[in-house]
Write an enzyme that holds these catalytic residues in place. Structure first.
Site, PDB file in Angstrom:
ATOM      1  CD  GLU A 199      16.555   1.052 -20.913  1.00 18.15           C
ATOM      2  OE1 GLU A 199      17.172   0.899 -21.988  1.00 18.15           O
ATOM      3  OE2 GLU A 199      15.349   0.773 -20.781  1.00 18.15           O
ATOM      4  CG  ASP A 276      17.471  -3.771 -24.926  1.00 18.77           C
ATOM      5  OD1 ASP A 276      16.305  -4.198 -24.859  1.00 18.77           O
ATOM      6  OD2 ASP A 276      17.760  -2.569 -24.720  1.00 18.77           O
TER       7      ASP A 276
END
Length: 333
Positions: A199, A276
């Site tokens: 990420e 998320d």
């Protein structure tokens, strides 16, 4: 719908947060949901992951007692059920909720109690809990305690249980490779784990997570930077917990890059669709799927993504089969 990558503290509805703050005696920077949103939701032009993570401090401060933790978990589960989810793995870091003296064990018990209550009230939704260890320089003891407690609570509750552990936090500041000993401990205790990797850091973070034995990758979107690593992910069928809106906010990829979820799916990767943080990212799972339809996702691809969510879930085969049957009914209706 299914969400495998959903943070408790980043997904609380503002109305619920107002209630929790009152119970905790926290003075909020706004009195209405509209006034609170700038303090809870990251901007679309977020500079990076570190700026994004700043939005977690307020909700975390409102979950520092057993009562507020229980109500937060229960309230979030009700919200997910209202949105039509059939399964969710909710994750959080117990060590962040000890500011008023709770032990990590008491924190976990409180959240499981909330999910358990919701499971009886809204049986259409099944939830499980992932415990996050945190990236940092001086919290190794707390991280090992999180993993030890995950082993203790594993399969220990009927309505909701601890199903895995994770590693979250500032990936670029605290490289994944530094946590080798921590995940050796998880393997020693037979605790399955996913790891935030790929990420804020690149392919090297993914390689480290795979070398530790991660069953899934949290995000993992930067696997596209290294073709040979992508081939390994496809060959080994390692699930990716992709979170499109969040990844675009945190600039996990260059802004000129099209989000590669459908590309990865069509290459044969096991990709899943996740939010998320519903509040921090200002999204829902329905919004994520709508965005993918606008990008050209077909009905068959949508069904495949849901199936991937089932196969990637930290669930026993019997429970996966029930979810498969639900999905088949949905698409045959």
């Amino acid at each position: 719908m299914i969400d495998l990558h959903l943070h408790l503290d980043g997904s609380l509805p503002p109305a619920l947060l107002i209630k929790l703050a009152e119970e905790e005696g926290i003075v909020l920077p706004g009195r209405t949901e509209e006034e609170l949103m700038p303090f809870l939701t990251a901007p679309r032009d977020c500079q990076d992951l570190n700026e994004y993570l700043e939005k977690f401090s307020l909700p975390v401060s409102c979950m520092q007692s057993a009562a507020t933790l229980t109500e937060a978990a229960r309230g979030l589960a009700h919200e997910l059920a209202d949105q039509g989810l059939i399964y969710a793995e909710i994750r959080f870091a117990p060590q962040l909720h000890q500011q008023k003296g709770l032990t990590q064990k008491q924190v976990i018990e409180a959240v499981l109690n909330g999910l358990g209550k919701a499971g009886k009230e809204v049986p259409s939704l099944k939830t499980n809990l992932i415990l996050c260890c945190m990236r940092g320089a001086d919290n190794e003891k707390a991280n090992r305690e999180t993993i030890r407690l995950a082993a203790e609570f594993f399969n220990d509750h009927v309505c909701a249980k601890v199903c895995a552990v994770d590693l979250a936090g500032a990936e670029a500041l605290f490289p994944t490779r530094s946590f080798s000993d921590l995940f050796a401990f998880a393997r020693e205790l037979d605790v399955p784990f996913t790891i935030h990797a790929g990420e804020a850091a690149g392919a090297e973070s993914i390689e480290a997570a795979l070398s530790f034995g991660a069953r899934r990758l949290g995000h993992g979107v930067r696997v596209i930077e290294r073709p040979e690593l992508l081939e390994e992910i496809i060959e080994k069928q390692i699930p990716l917990e992709l979170c499109m809106t969040s990844n675009l906010q945190t600039k996990a990829l260059p802004q000129s890059t099209d989000y590669p979820l459908l590309y990865l799916l069509r290459r044969g990767a096991v990709v899943t669709v996740n939010t998320d943080n519903m509040t921090v990212s200002g999204t829902t799972i329905a919004h994520e799927y709508a965005a993918l339809r606008a990008m050209g996702m077909t009905a068959q691809e949508e069904k495949l993504l849901l199936k991937h969510g089932v196969e990637a879930a930290f669930l026993p085969e019997m429970e996966k089969e029930r979810l498969r049957e639900t999905i088949e009914k949905l698409f045959s209706a």
